[in-house]
Structure formats: C-alpha cells, structure tokens
Design a protein around this motif. Structure first.
Motif, PDB file in Angstrom:
ATOM      1  N   LEU A   1      -7.934  -1.231   6.119  1.00 60.59           N
ATOM      2  CA  LEU A   1      -8.321  -1.077   7.517  1.00 60.59           C
ATOM      3  C   LEU A   1      -7.152  -1.348   8.455  1.00 60.59           C
ATOM      4  CD1 LEU A   1     -11.839  -2.758   7.434  1.00 60.59           C
ATOM      5  CD2 LEU A   1     -11.296  -0.325   7.484  1.00 60.59           C
ATOM      6  N   SER A   2      -6.371  -2.367   8.142  1.00 64.37           N
ATOM      7  CA  SER A   2      -5.247  -2.716   8.993  1.00 64.37           C
ATOM      8  C   SER A   2      -4.223  -3.468   8.156  1.00 64.37           C
ATOM      9  CB  SER A   2      -5.724  -3.595  10.158  1.00 64.37           C
ATOM     10  OG  SER A   2      -4.641  -3.955  10.969  1.00 64.37           O
TER      11      SER A   2
ATOM     12  N   ALA B   1      -4.231   1.981  -2.178  1.00 67.53           N
ATOM     13  CA  ALA B   1      -4.093   3.170  -1.338  1.00 67.53           C
ATOM     14  C   ALA B   1      -4.212   2.776   0.124  1.00 67.53           C
ATOM     15  CB  ALA B   1      -5.162   4.196  -1.694  1.00 67.53           C
ATOM     16  N   ARG B   2      -3.327   3.298   0.938  1.00 68.75           N
ATOM     17  CA  ARG B   2      -3.332   3.015   2.386  1.00 68.75           C
ATOM     18  C   ARG B   2      -4.677   3.436   2.988  1.00 68.75           C
ATOM     19  NH1 ARG B   2      -0.026   0.322   6.156  1.00 68.75           N
ATOM     20  NH2 ARG B   2      -0.729   1.032   8.169  1.00 68.75           N
TER      21      ARG B   2
ATOM     22  N   CYS C   1       0.828  -1.209   0.000  1.00 70.21           N
ATOM     23  CA  CYS C   1       0.000   0.000   0.000  1.00 70.21           C
ATOM     24  C   CYS C   1       0.858   1.253   0.000  1.00 70.21           C
ATOM     25  CB  CYS C   1      -0.957  -0.009   1.182  1.00 70.21           C
ATOM     26  SG  CYS C   1      -0.156  -0.116   2.783  1.00 70.21           S
ATOM     27  N   VAL C   2       0.243   2.334  -0.452  1.00 70.83           N
ATOM     28  CA  VAL C   2       0.875   3.651  -0.507  1.00 70.83           C
ATOM     29  C   VAL C   2      -0.070   4.645   0.157  1.00 70.83           C
ATOM     30  CG1 VAL C   2       1.646   5.510  -2.029  1.00 70.83           C
ATOM     31  CG2 VAL C   2       2.119   3.144  -2.640  1.00 70.83           C
ATOM     32  N   ASP C   3       0.467   5.451   1.056  1.00 68.51           N
ATOM     33  CA  ASP C   3      -0.304   6.513   1.707  1.00 68.51           C
ATOM     34  C   ASP C   3      -0.365   7.697   0.744  1.00 68.51           C
ATOM     35  OD1 ASP C   3      -1.355   8.555   3.245  1.00 68.51           O
ATOM     36  OD2 ASP C   3      -0.258   7.963   5.050  1.00 68.51           O
TER      37      ASP C   3
ATOM     38  N   MET D   1       4.133  -3.616   4.671  1.00 68.64           N
ATOM     39  CA  MET D   1       3.382  -3.551   3.423  1.00 68.64           C
ATOM     40  C   MET D   1       3.343  -2.132   2.841  1.00 68.64           C
ATOM     41  SD  MET D   1       0.060  -5.974   4.032  1.00 68.64           S
ATOM     42  CE  MET D   1      -0.647  -5.505   2.478  1.00 68.64           C
ATOM     43  N   ASP D   2       3.769  -1.146   3.609  1.00 68.95           N
ATOM     44  CA  ASP D   2       3.686   0.252   3.190  1.00 68.95           C
ATOM     45  C   ASP D   2       4.954   0.649   2.425  1.00 68.95           C
ATOM     46  OD1 ASP D   2       3.607   3.066   3.013  1.00 68.95           O
ATOM     47  OD2 ASP D   2       2.365   3.169   4.803  1.00 68.95           O
TER      48      ASP D   2
END
Length: 187
Positions: free
Chosen positions: A130-131, A125-126, A31-33, A136-137
C-alpha cells in the motif's frame, strides 16, 4: 503519590529503549514493480518482438485459410472460418502466456540471484504494497540484471490449413480406391 504512576511508566519506557535495538525485527523487505519489469525489461521487449512474429505467422495462416475456403460453399465457409479464427486466437493466447512465463521465470531467477547476494531479504511485489519508501524498491536493479542476461522463447508456430474436406474420414475412401486402381493396371 500522584506522580508515582507517571514516574513508573516513564522508568519502564526508559528501561525498554536500550533493549529495542536488540530485538530481531526479522528480514528486510524490498519490493519489485512486476508490471514495470514485464513491460520495460529487455526480455519483455524481446517477448513483444516474438509475439509480433507469431501474430504475423498466424495472420498469414488465416489469410491462406480464407483463400482455401473460397472453394467451399458460403454457409460452410463461414462456419469453418469462425472455427479457424477461434483456433488461431487460442493459439495466440497460448503463445502470449508462454512468452509471459519465460519473462516471469527470468525475473524470478534474477530476484533469487539478487537475494543470494543480499542475504536475509524478503522480496514482494510492489502491487501488493500500500505504501513504501522509494528506497525499498529494487525494480531498477532487477531490470538491470535481467537486461544483462538473455531469454529463449519457444519456436515460432506453424500453421497448417485443413478444411473439413481434408479430414481423415473422408480421405480414407480415396486411399482405398488407389490400390485397387493399381491392381487393375498390373493385369
């Protein structure tokens, strides 16, 4: 006999455990913030600088427009000022959307390049997770890739001041009179 069902279920579990490693679990997921990328990347900072310049140009245009409107009657001045302000606000919103689009496209290009290096990986998308573990980021990697590149924003806008008196309908009669005056001079 009482132990037979328990024995069979234990045997079935033991037989399936070695096979679980053979199952294809699908692509890896990372995921990406997105909000962090859109606020902390170099491209986002450049977008903010660009928008600061745009806002300065629009503010100067508004000041010049207000100065020009001082020549108009009060009632007309207020109406035209509201219209001009609304127009400049719409322009600023368009500029903000365009700058955000440039940064978003740059981010997506870097995510695609990262995926090409990693293979079968899904990037989400981060904000939609949910968790998830921190491992993973990949936000920091994407920001680093973005910072290594550059982005190009649209040209800065130009503000032109036109009051109601400057409209073509009212300017047309003046243009028609000018050639007639020149004809009289030639005689």
């Amino acid at each position: 006999m009482r132990h037979l069902p328990r024995f069979l279920s234990g045997l079935a579990l033991m037989l399936t455990l070695p096979l679980s490693g053979c199952l294809d679990t699908g692509p890896d997921v990372v995921c990406v913030d997105v909000e962090r990328v859109l606020s902390q990347s170099k491209a986002a900072q450049q977008a903010n600088e660009h928008l600061g310049k745009v806002q300065g140009i629009l503010q100067n245009g508004l000041a010049a427009y207000q100065e020009e409107l001082k020549k108009s009657p009060e009632e007309k001045r207020q109406q035209e000022l509201r219209q001009g302000l609304a127009l400049l606000q719409r322009q600023m919103a368009l500029e903000q959307a365009a700058a955000r689009d440039v940064v978003s496209k740059h981010m997506l290009a870097q995510i695609d390049a990262w995926r090409a290096d990693k293979g079968d990986v899904a990037v989400i998308a981060r904000q939609n997770v949910l968790s998830a573990p921190a491992s993973m980021d990949i936000t920091a990697e994407i920001i680093s890739r973005m910072d290594a590149g550059s982005v190009q924003f649209a040209e800065l806008p130009r503000v032109s001041i036109r009051t109601q008196a400057d409209k073509p309908e009212e300017a047309a009669p003046a243009e028609n009179k000018a050639p007639a005056a020149k004809k009289n001079e030639k005689k």
